[in-house]
Structure formats: structure tokens, C-alpha cells
Design a protein around this motif. Sequence first.
Motif, PDB file in Angstrom:
ATOM      1  N   VAL A 256      20.348  27.779  37.483  1.00 51.23           N
ATOM      2  CA  VAL A 256      21.382  27.369  38.442  1.00 51.23           C
ATOM      3  C   VAL A 256      20.878  27.441  39.874  1.00 51.23           C
ATOM      4  O   VAL A 256      21.257  26.607  40.703  1.00 51.23           O
ATOM      5  CB  VAL A 256      22.719  28.147  38.270  1.00 51.23           C
TER       6      VAL A 256
ATOM      7  N   VAL B  65      28.591  28.898  41.691  1.00 53.70           N
ATOM      8  CA  VAL B  65      28.168  29.641  40.517  1.00 53.70           C
ATOM      9  C   VAL B  65      28.892  30.974  40.380  1.00 53.70           C
ATOM     10  O   VAL B  65      29.011  31.715  41.348  1.00 53.70           O
ATOM     11  CB  VAL B  65      26.648  29.897  40.571  1.00 53.70           C
TER      12      VAL B  65
ATOM     13  N   CYS C 191      22.934  32.434  27.610  1.00 60.04           N
ATOM     14  CA  CYS C 191      21.674  33.022  27.189  1.00 60.04           C
ATOM     15  C   CYS C 191      22.001  34.369  26.553  1.00 60.04           C
ATOM     16  O   CYS C 191      23.160  34.744  26.452  1.00 60.04           O
ATOM     17  CB  CYS C 191      20.717  33.159  28.362  1.00 60.04           C
TER      18      CYS C 191
ATOM     19  N   CYS D 120      29.456  26.597  31.270  1.00 61.32           N
ATOM     20  CA  CYS D 120      28.903  27.940  31.360  1.00 61.32           C
ATOM     21  C   CYS D 120      27.566  27.936  30.634  1.00 61.32           C
ATOM     22  O   CYS D 120      27.501  27.582  29.459  1.00 61.32           O
ATOM     23  CB  CYS D 120      29.853  28.946  30.717  1.00 61.32           C
ATOM     24  N   LEU D 121      26.499  28.305  31.349  1.00 67.69           N
ATOM     25  CA  LEU D 121      25.179  28.401  30.732  1.00 67.69           C
ATOM     26  C   LEU D 121      25.101  29.696  29.929  1.00 67.69           C
ATOM     27  O   LEU D 121      25.405  30.771  30.442  1.00 67.69           O
ATOM     28  CB  LEU D 121      24.079  28.389  31.785  1.00 67.69           C
TER      29      LEU D 121
ATOM     30  N   ARG E 124      18.776  31.945  32.978  1.00 63.28           N
ATOM     31  CA  ARG E 124      19.957  31.122  33.286  1.00 63.28           C
ATOM     32  C   ARG E 124      20.267  31.159  34.777  1.00 63.28           C
ATOM     33  O   ARG E 124      20.698  30.169  35.352  1.00 63.28           O
ATOM     34  CB  ARG E 124      21.165  31.547  32.447  1.00 63.28           C
ATOM     35  N   ARG E 125      20.030  32.284  35.432  1.00 61.10           N
ATOM     36  CA  ARG E 125      20.222  32.380  36.880  1.00 61.10           C
ATOM     37  C   ARG E 125      19.191  31.511  37.589  1.00 61.10           C
ATOM     38  O   ARG E 125      19.514  30.805  38.555  1.00 61.10           O
ATOM     39  CB  ARG E 125      20.097  33.837  37.349  1.00 61.10           C
TER      40      ARG E 125
ATOM     41  N   ALA F 141      22.857  38.401  34.506  1.00 60.02           N
ATOM     42  CA  ALA F 141      22.045  37.291  35.018  1.00 60.02           C
ATOM     43  C   ALA F 141      20.884  37.766  35.882  1.00 60.02           C
ATOM     44  O   ALA F 141      20.027  36.981  36.256  1.00 60.02           O
ATOM     45  CB  ALA F 141      22.930  36.338  35.819  1.00 60.02           C
TER      46      ALA F 141
ATOM     47  N   THR G  93      27.684  31.381  34.241  1.00 64.04           N
ATOM     48  CA  THR G  93      26.642  31.792  33.305  1.00 64.04           C
ATOM     49  C   THR G  93      27.145  33.024  32.560  1.00 64.04           C
ATOM     50  O   THR G  93      27.974  33.771  33.079  1.00 64.04           O
ATOM     51  CB  THR G  93      25.298  32.137  33.999  1.00 64.04           C
TER      52      THR G  93
ATOM     53  N   HIS H  95      28.678  34.319  37.743  1.00 60.96           N
ATOM     54  CA  HIS H  95      28.024  34.984  36.620  1.00 60.96           C
ATOM     55  C   HIS H  95      29.061  35.871  35.936  1.00 60.96           C
ATOM     56  O   HIS H  95      29.538  36.819  36.539  1.00 60.96           O
ATOM     57  CB  HIS H  95      26.817  35.800  37.098  1.00 60.96           C
TER      58      HIS H  95
ATOM     59  N   LEU I 168      27.429  20.044  34.038  1.00 67.08           N
ATOM     60  CA  LEU I 168      27.672  21.442  34.372  1.00 67.08           C
ATOM     61  C   LEU I 168      29.057  21.700  34.945  1.00 67.08           C
ATOM     62  O   LEU I 168      29.459  22.848  35.083  1.00 67.08           O
ATOM     63  CB  LEU I 168      26.609  21.933  35.350  1.00 67.08           C
TER      64      LEU I 168
ATOM     65  N   CYS J 249      17.429  37.012  34.141  1.00 69.73           N
ATOM     66  CA  CYS J 249      17.600  36.036  33.068  1.00 69.73           C
ATOM     67  C   CYS J 249      17.316  34.644  33.612  1.00 69.73           C
ATOM     68  O   CYS J 249      17.649  34.331  34.755  1.00 69.73           O
ATOM     69  CB  CYS J 249      19.023  36.104  32.511  1.00 69.73           C
TER      70      CYS J 249
END
Length: 147
Positions: free
Chosen positions: A131, A144, A117, A114-115, A127-128, A122, A7, A146, A110, A125
Motif C-alpha cells: 500500500v 489506508v 496476509c 482489504c489486503l 502488505r504495508r 502490518a 490491511t 491497518h 482496492l 509485513c
Amino acid sequence: MTTAVATIGFTKTSAENFFARLRKAGVKRVVDVRLHNTSQLAGFAKADDLAYFLKTINGMDYVPEPLLAPTEELMKFFKTEKGDWDVFARDFSALMKERKIEKALKPALLDGACLLCSEATAHRCHRRLVVEYLNEKWGGTLSVAHL
């Protein structure tokens, strides 16, 4: 089988640092989870520009995924009204459950992704939360990072 996903946020960083972090992490595609990805305030991360930069600079794909974005109401509550993070997290988790994102998406989307935002970290956020939710629903298969 483990699915590697990262992320990242684009605020409080330079374009050089942003693209270098993605490259160093070996990201194959950026999945945009923002509600508003065309704002002029997004600078280098404005959707059309970002797709071009990712492909040209890093050879990466760009995939907008609005299913993983909060609603306008949730964002207004948290950002504009300075709402409580725990309430936002609870309501966004309920929204993901309602949308059945774990069934709508496949882990392959995925893998190596990478997500994206806007938040610099993270910590607070969505995005966390995405996931974490998917990792729970998919039996802990996500690894994951970050960025």
C-alpha cells in the motif's frame, strides 16, 4: 478522489475477531497477497475456505492477487533465514517496481478492499509495503487503515 483500503493479518486472532474487524471496517472484498494461501497452517484463512467464509459470514468477495506476493526466495530470506527487514523491504520494493504493479492494477480493485496476509500486524509485513508503494505511485490517493 480517495480510495479507501485496509490491511489485515489472520494470525494471533480468532475467526470471530477477524471477520468482525472486516465487517466493522466496511470491507467489500479481501485481496489475498500471500505467496502460499493453501497451507493447512492457515486454518480458517485457507484460500477456498476463506472465500466461502467471507461470502457466507460477511457477504464479501475474495480475490487472490499473487502479483502482490513476494517471491519464494524473498520469503525464505526473511522468514526461514531470519533476514534483515530493511533488506527484505528494499528487495520487495524493487520486485514491485519490476512487476509494474501500479500499472497492472487499478485503484478500483482496492476501493473498499482489504489486503490479507498472515502477519498479525502490518509493522513488518509486505502488505504495508504494497500500500505504501502504490500510494506513492498513485499520488497519495489511498486512505489506508491497518486493521
